[in-house]
Design a protein around this motif. Structure first.
Motif, PDB file in Angstrom:
ATOM      1  N   GLY A 199      26.912 -11.623 -10.725  1.00 45.12           N
ATOM      2  CA  GLY A 199      26.407 -10.290 -11.042  1.00 45.12           C
ATOM      3  C   GLY A 199      25.417 -10.330 -12.194  1.00 45.12           C
ATOM      4  N   ILE A 200      24.494  -9.366 -12.220  1.00 50.92           N
ATOM      5  CA  ILE A 200      23.517  -9.280 -13.312  1.00 50.92           C
ATOM      6  C   ILE A 200      23.758  -7.985 -14.084  1.00 50.92           C
ATOM      7  CG2 ILE A 200      21.735 -10.713 -12.247  1.00 50.92           C
ATOM      8  CD1 ILE A 200      20.398  -8.200 -11.215  1.00 50.92           C
ATOM      9  N   LYS A 201      23.466  -8.016 -15.377  1.00 52.79           N
ATOM     10  CA  LYS A 201      23.775  -6.885 -16.249  1.00 52.79           C
ATOM     11  C   LYS A 201      22.554  -6.344 -16.971  1.00 52.79           C
ATOM     12  CE  LYS A 201      28.448  -8.645 -17.104  1.00 52.79           C
ATOM     13  NZ  LYS A 201      29.450  -9.001 -18.149  1.00 52.79           N
ATOM     14  N   GLU A 202      21.368  -6.845 -16.632  1.00 57.37           N
ATOM     15  CA  GLU A 202      20.156  -6.396 -17.323  1.00 57.37           C
ATOM     16  C   GLU A 202      19.031  -6.208 -16.318  1.00 57.37           C
ATOM     17  OE1 GLU A 202      18.687 -10.907 -18.575  1.00 57.37           O
ATOM     18  OE2 GLU A 202      19.459  -9.530 -20.102  1.00 57.37           O
ATOM     19  N   ASP A 203      17.999  -5.465 -16.721  1.00 59.71           N
ATOM     20  CA  ASP A 203      16.860  -5.231 -15.834  1.00 59.71           C
ATOM     21  C   ASP A 203      16.289  -6.554 -15.360  1.00 59.71           C
ATOM     22  OD1 ASP A 203      17.349  -2.647 -16.490  1.00 59.71           O
ATOM     23  OD2 ASP A 203      15.480  -2.301 -17.581  1.00 59.71           O
ATOM     24  N   THR A 204      16.046  -6.673 -14.056  1.00 56.46           N
ATOM     25  CA  THR A 204      15.649  -7.949 -13.466  1.00 56.46           C
ATOM     26  C   THR A 204      14.583  -7.736 -12.395  1.00 56.46           C
ATOM     27  OG1 THR A 204      17.868  -8.853 -13.804  1.00 56.46           O
ATOM     28  CG2 THR A 204      16.472 -10.001 -12.224  1.00 56.46           C
ATOM     29  N   LYS A 205      13.572  -8.610 -12.394  1.00 54.88           N
ATOM     30  CA  LYS A 205      12.591  -8.599 -11.307  1.00 54.88           C
ATOM     31  C   LYS A 205      13.216  -9.275 -10.091  1.00 54.88           C
ATOM     32  CE  LYS A 205       8.996 -11.356 -11.211  1.00 54.88           C
ATOM     33  NZ  LYS A 205       7.678 -11.948 -11.559  1.00 54.88           N
ATOM     34  N   ILE A 206      13.248  -8.559  -8.984  1.00 54.87           N
ATOM     35  CA  ILE A 206      13.875  -9.064  -7.770  1.00 54.87           C
ATOM     36  C   ILE A 206      12.856  -9.770  -6.876  1.00 54.87           C
ATOM     37  CG2 ILE A 206      15.138  -8.398  -5.687  1.00 54.87           C
ATOM     38  CD1 ILE A 206      16.673  -8.150  -8.381  1.00 54.87           C
ATOM     39  N   ALA A 207      11.661  -9.195  -6.765  1.00 59.73           N
ATOM     40  CA  ALA A 207      10.653  -9.785  -5.869  1.00 59.73           C
ATOM     41  C   ALA A 207       9.273  -9.311  -6.305  1.00 59.73           C
ATOM     42  CB  ALA A 207      10.916  -9.385  -4.420  1.00 59.73           C
ATOM     43  N   ARG A 208       8.253 -10.006  -5.851  1.00 61.40           N
ATOM     44  CA  ARG A 208       6.858  -9.628  -6.099  1.00 61.40           C
ATOM     45  C   ARG A 208       6.164  -9.462  -4.744  1.00 61.40           C
ATOM     46  NH1 ARG A 208       3.540 -12.047 -10.942  1.00 61.40           N
ATOM     47  NH2 ARG A 208       4.632 -10.262 -11.868  1.00 61.40           N
ATOM     48  N   ILE A 209       5.450  -8.345  -4.603  1.00 70.13           N
ATOM     49  CA  ILE A 209       4.761  -8.032  -3.349  1.00 70.13           C
ATOM     50  C   ILE A 209       3.270  -8.263  -3.535  1.00 70.13           C
ATOM     51  CG2 ILE A 209       4.422  -6.290  -1.560  1.00 70.13           C
ATOM     52  CD1 ILE A 209       6.731  -4.717  -2.976  1.00 70.13           C
ATOM     53  N   SER A 210       2.678  -9.078  -2.685  1.00 68.74           N
ATOM     54  CA  SER A 210       1.230  -9.274  -2.687  1.00 68.74           C
ATOM     55  C   SER A 210       0.608  -8.318  -1.683  1.00 68.74           C
ATOM     56  CB  SER A 210       0.886 -10.719  -2.309  1.00 68.74           C
ATOM     57  OG  SER A 210       1.416 -11.624  -3.258  1.00 68.74           O
ATOM     58  N   LEU A 211      -0.442  -7.603  -2.115  1.00 72.23           N
ATOM     59  CA  LEU A 211      -1.080  -6.608  -1.269  1.00 72.23           C
ATOM     60  C   LEU A 211      -2.579  -6.841  -1.213  1.00 72.23           C
ATOM     61  CD1 LEU A 211       1.050  -4.471  -3.275  1.00 72.23           C
ATOM     62  CD2 LEU A 211       0.943  -3.622  -0.953  1.00 72.23           C
ATOM     63  N   ILE A 212      -3.172  -6.439  -0.099  1.00 74.18           N
ATOM     64  CA  ILE A 212      -4.617  -6.552   0.092  1.00 74.18           C
ATOM     65  C   ILE A 212      -5.175  -5.146   0.300  1.00 74.18           C
ATOM     66  CG2 ILE A 212      -6.473  -7.491   1.506  1.00 74.18           C
ATOM     67  CD1 ILE A 212      -4.513  -9.683   2.398  1.00 74.18           C
ATOM     68  N   ALA A 213      -6.078  -4.728  -0.601  1.00 76.26           N
ATOM     69  CA  ALA A 213      -6.747  -3.438  -0.455  1.00 76.26           C
ATOM     70  C   ALA A 213      -7.920  -3.594   0.497  1.00 76.26           C
ATOM     71  CB  ALA A 213      -7.225  -2.941  -1.818  1.00 76.26           C
ATOM     72  N   LYS A 214      -8.040  -2.668   1.449  1.00 75.54           N
ATOM     73  CA  LYS A 214      -9.134  -2.729   2.405  1.00 75.54           C
ATOM     74  C   LYS A 214     -10.409  -2.155   1.775  1.00 75.54           C
ATOM     75  CE  LYS A 214      -6.508  -4.747   5.316  1.00 75.54           C
ATOM     76  NZ  LYS A 214      -6.290  -4.299   6.686  1.00 75.54           N
ATOM     77  N   LYS A 215     -11.470  -1.982   2.566  1.00 78.79           N
ATOM     78  CA  LYS A 215     -12.788  -1.683   2.008  1.00 78.79           C
ATOM     79  C   LYS A 215     -13.065  -0.209   1.753  1.00 78.79           C
ATOM     80  CE  LYS A 215     -15.008  -5.799   3.959  1.00 78.79           C
ATOM     81  NZ  LYS A 215     -16.119  -6.307   4.818  1.00 78.79           N
ATOM     82  N   SER A 216     -12.275   0.678   2.345  1.00 78.01           N
ATOM     83  CA  SER A 216     -12.586   2.103   2.230  1.00 78.01           C
ATOM     84  C   SER A 216     -11.831   2.737   1.068  1.00 78.01           C
ATOM     85  CB  SER A 216     -12.214   2.819   3.529  1.00 78.01           C
ATOM     86  OG  SER A 216     -10.832   2.666   3.788  1.00 78.01           O
ATOM     87  N   THR A 217     -12.322   3.908   0.628  1.00 77.52           N
ATOM     88  CA  THR A 217     -11.592   4.704  -0.350  1.00 77.52           C
ATOM     89  C   THR A 217     -10.472   5.438   0.385  1.00 77.52           C
ATOM     90  OG1 THR A 217     -13.515   4.995  -1.786  1.00 77.52           O
ATOM     91  CG2 THR A 217     -11.757   6.623  -1.983  1.00 77.52           C
ATOM     92  N   CYS A 218      -9.234   5.195  -0.011  1.00 75.32           N
ATOM     93  CA  CYS A 218      -8.107   5.717   0.757  1.00 75.32           C
ATOM     94  C   CYS A 218      -6.849   5.704  -0.109  1.00 75.32           C
ATOM     95  CB  CYS A 218      -7.887   4.889   2.030  1.00 75.32           C
ATOM     96  SG  CYS A 218      -7.753   3.099   1.720  1.00 75.32           S
ATOM     97  N   ARG A 219      -5.785   6.239   0.454  1.00 75.75           N
ATOM     98  CA  ARG A 219      -4.496   6.299  -0.239  1.00 75.75           C
ATOM     99  C   ARG A 219      -3.418   5.731   0.674  1.00 75.75           C
ATOM    100  NH1 ARG A 219      -4.443  11.358  -1.542  1.00 75.75           N
ATOM    101  NH2 ARG A 219      -4.787  11.152  -3.783  1.00 75.75           N
ATOM    102  N   ALA A 220      -2.512   4.950   0.092  1.00 75.11           N
ATOM    103  CA  ALA A 220      -1.392   4.406   0.867  1.00 75.11           C
ATOM    104  C   ALA A 220      -0.111   4.534   0.062  1.00 75.11           C
ATOM    105  CB  ALA A 220      -1.645   2.943   1.237  1.00 75.11           C
ATOM    106  N   GLU A 221       0.990   4.647   0.779  1.00 68.60           N
ATOM    107  CA  GLU A 221       2.301   4.735   0.154  1.00 68.60           C
ATOM    108  C   GLU A 221       3.091   3.480   0.510  1.00 68.60           C
ATOM    109  OE1 GLU A 221       4.754   8.569  -0.200  1.00 68.60           O
ATOM    110  OE2 GLU A 221       5.748   7.464   1.422  1.00 68.60           O
TER     111      GLU A 221
END
Length: 289
Positions: free
Chosen positions: A95-117
Motif C-alpha cells: 500500500g502507498i500512503k502519499e501522493d504518487t504518480k501512477i502513469a504518464r500519458i503521451s499525447l499528440i496534438a493535431k494541426k487544427s485549433t480544437c478542443r479535446a477532453e
C-alpha cells in the motif's frame, strides 16, 4: 509471462464485486491545458489525498473524446504498474500512503485549433484493508492552438484622448487563450498604453502600433488617437445609424462632400467617402469592427 500474470491479477482484483464509495483518495490528470498544434506532450495520472489509506491497487482506461484533435499515443506506467492498449493498472502489496504518480500519458496534438477532453473511464481503487472504491469519470479539457489561426479582434483603431478599448485575440471554435500567456506592448506608450488584459487607453494625439505576442506568434494593429472619432460623420460624439445614412447619402451623390465630412467620414484617407467608408462605419456602428 510474469507481466501478463501481474496484469491479470490486478484486473481480477479491481473488478471483484462489492465495490463501495469510500475514502478521500482520488485520481487526477495533471499537466498542460493549452498546447500548440503538432506538439507532442505528456500529462500525468496522479493518486492524491491518500495519506493513511494504504492504497494498494489502481486501474482504469483512457480515452480522448476527439482523437482527430488530440491523440493518445502511449501510456507509460511506473515500475509497479502495467499498461495494455488504453488500460492501465498499478499495484503495491504494502500500500502507498502519499501522493504518487501512477502513469504518464503521451499525447499528440493535431494541426487544427480544437478542443479535446481526456478522460479516465471506470477508475477503480482498492486498499489493503479490502475496501474498494469506484470513482466517477475523471476528465481534463485541453485546447490545441494553431498559431496561424490567431488574429487581433480589431484593426486600424481610432480613439479620442482618454478613450479606452478592450483588444482581444480571436481564436476559432469558441476557444479562449490563457490570458497569462499573452504579452501586450504599446510601441509608443506616450500615445496609448495597454495593460496586461489588453485594454488600450488613449493618452495623446498621434499614431502608434500595438503588439500582442502569444508563444512565437506576434500580431500588430495600428492605433490613431485623434480629436474626433473616425466614422462620426456628423461630429456628435457617437457612431450610430445617422452616421451610416449620412455617409451613404454622400457616397450616392445626394449630399455634397466637404472637408468637415471628410475629416471623420474618409476612413481610409483617400479624399472621398465611398462604399468602403460606408461599410466601415456600418460595421463600427454594429460593433463588428
Amino acid at each position: 509471462m510474469k507481466r501478463k500474470t501481474l496484469l491479470i491479477a490486478i484486473f481480477l482484483f479491481l473488478f471483484l464485486p462489492n465495490i463501495v464509495y469510500a475514502s478521500d483518495a482520488k485520481l487526477t490528470l495533471e499537466g498542460k491545458e493549452e498546447v500548440i498544434a503538432s506538439e507532442t506532450f505528456e500529462i500525468d495520472i496522479m493518486a492524491k489525498d491518500i495519506e493513511g489509506s494504504n492504497l494498494m491497487t489502481i486501474g482504469g482506461s483512457l480515452q480522448s473524446d476527439n482523437p482527430d484533435c488530440l491523440e493518445i499515443s502511449k501510456i507509460t506506467v511506473i515500475s509497479s504498474g502495467i499498461a495494455s492498449g488504453n488500460k492501465f493498472a498499478y499495484s503495491n502489496g504494502d500500500g502507498i500512503k502519499e501522493d504518487t504518480k501512477i502513469a504518464r500519458i503521451s499525447l499528440i496534438a493535431k494541426k487544427s485549433t480544437c478542443r479535446a477532453e481526456i478522460s479516465i473511464n471506470d477508475p477503480k481503487l482498492a486498499f489493503t484493508d479490502g475496501t474498494k472504491l469506484i470513482l466517477p469519470q475523471i476528465t481534463k479539457i485541453i485546447n490545441v492552438i494553431n498559431l496561424e489561426d490567431l488574429k487581433l479582434s480589431k484593426e486600424n483603431i481610432h480613439l479620442r484622448v482618454n478613450e479606452t478599448l478592450k483588444l482581444n485575440i480571436y481564436v476559432p471554435n469558441g476557444i479562449s487563450l490563457n490570458p497569462n500567456g499573452i504579452t501586450w506592448k504599446s510601441i509608443e506608450p506616450n500615445i496609448v498604453t495597454i495593460d496586461s488584459d489588453g485594454r488600450i487607453t488613449a493618452k495623446s494625439k498621434g499614431k502608434t502600433t500595438i503588439e500582442a505576442t502569444y508563444q512565437e506568434k506576434k500580431m500588430t494593429t495600428k492605433v490613431e488617437v485623434v480629436d474626433y472619432l473616425k466614422g462620426d460623420v456628423n461630429h456628435d460624439g457617437l457612431i450610430d445609424l445617422s452616421d451610416v445614412l449620412l455617409a451613404l447619402r454622400i457616397q450616392m451623390g445626394l449630399l455634397q462632400v466637404t472637408d468637415y465630412y471628410l475629416e471623420t467620414g474618409d476612413i481610409n484617407e483617400d479624399q472621398i467617402i465611398d462604399l468602403t467608408d460606408v461599410l466601415y462605419i456600418l460595421r463600427t456602428q454594429m460593433n463588428l469592427s
